[in-house]
Enzyme design. Structure first.
Site, PDB file in Angstrom:
ATOM      1  CG  HIS A 121      -1.760  -1.166   1.438  1.00 46.14           C
ATOM      2  ND1 HIS A 121      -2.252  -1.603   2.576  1.00 46.14           N
ATOM      3  CD2 HIS A 121      -2.372  -1.907   0.409  1.00 46.14           C
ATOM      4  CE1 HIS A 121      -3.201  -2.727   2.399  1.00 46.14           C
ATOM      5  NE2 HIS A 121      -3.155  -2.948   0.730  1.00 46.14           N
ATOM      6  CE  LYS A 178       1.564   3.312   5.542  1.00 41.76           C
ATOM      7  NZ  LYS A 178       1.022   2.423   4.874  1.00 41.76           N
ATOM      8  CE1 TYR A 227      -0.313   2.097   9.228  1.00 46.96           C
ATOM      9  CE2 TYR A 227      -0.738   0.260  10.491  1.00 46.96           C
ATOM     10  CZ  TYR A 227      -1.130   1.134   9.493  1.00 46.96           C
ATOM     11  OH  TYR A 227      -2.377   1.024   8.907  1.00 46.96           O
ATOM     12  CG  ASP A 239      -4.156  -5.807  -0.376  1.00 46.74           C
ATOM     13  OD1 ASP A 239      -4.213  -4.533  -0.948  1.00 46.74           O
ATOM     14  OD2 ASP A 239      -3.911  -5.985   1.203  1.00 46.74           O
TER      15      ASP A 239
END
Length: 187
Positions: free
Chosen positions: A62, A71, A131, A171
């Site tokens: 992503h 991130k 995250y 996905d």
């Protein structure tokens, strides 16, 4: 904290100093000043996320073109194999990937800067994945790349030959890197 630049030098493995004894452990999971020094950046984080997934779940790859997110990722429970893919067209490492195991045992963190696609597969029975992001989640700007894109060639360690991961519908339908137009990649 120990910071190690990986084969794509903008991606940094962070190993916090963990203090443990018979009672358990303590470590500083984030310090803005130490993070900036370790990564050579001045990013500020605006959002914290927490996901739980079961064994074999693969999330990714992503990224957001608008409102790109850096991130800082880690695992609080369980273990994952975490991957960053360079999708900056002008980069000498465009289309290359790096991956590391993140777990509750090693307490490692990975800095995935803006300009990279990110994904992970769960190695343990389940995993709690935490995250921090440098920009807000913007689903209208989110893109995906196929987890099994042969031009990238990620070696996902949890998957036996021919085994399929558990994927979201999004996905499962993700395109190959080569099919993405310039507007779906970073300059």
């Amino acid at each position: 904290m120990k910071a190690t630049r990986l084969s794509i030098p903008e991606v940094v493995l962070i190993e916090p100093k963990v203090f443990g004894d018979a009672r358990g452990f303590f470590f500083e999971s984030f310090n803005q000043k130490a993070f900036n020094e370790a990564t050579g950046t001045n990013h500020q984080f605006v959002q914290d996320n927490h996901s739980r997934s079961s064994r074999g779940v693969l999330r990714g790859l992503h990224y957001q073109i608008q409102q790109p997110q850096g991130k800082l990722v880690r695992v609080a429970r369980g273990a994952v194999f975490d991957v960053a893919v360079d999708i900056r067209r002008s980069s000498p490492t465009f289309g290359q990937w790096v991956g590391v195991e993140l777990s509750e045992d090693n307490q490692h963190q990975l800095w995935v800067p803006p300009g990279f696609a990110h994904g992970f597969v769960v190695l343990s029975e389940s995993a709690d994945f935490l995250y921090k992001t440098t920009d807000y989640y913007a689903p209208q700007h989110e893109h995906s790349i196929a987890w099994n894109d042969p031009s990238i060639g990620i070696s996902w360690p949890a998957l036996a030959q021919g085994q399929q991961p558990l994927l979201s519908a999004k996905d499962s339908a993700a395109p190959l890197l080569a099919s993405l137009g310039a507007d779906a990649l970073f300059a």
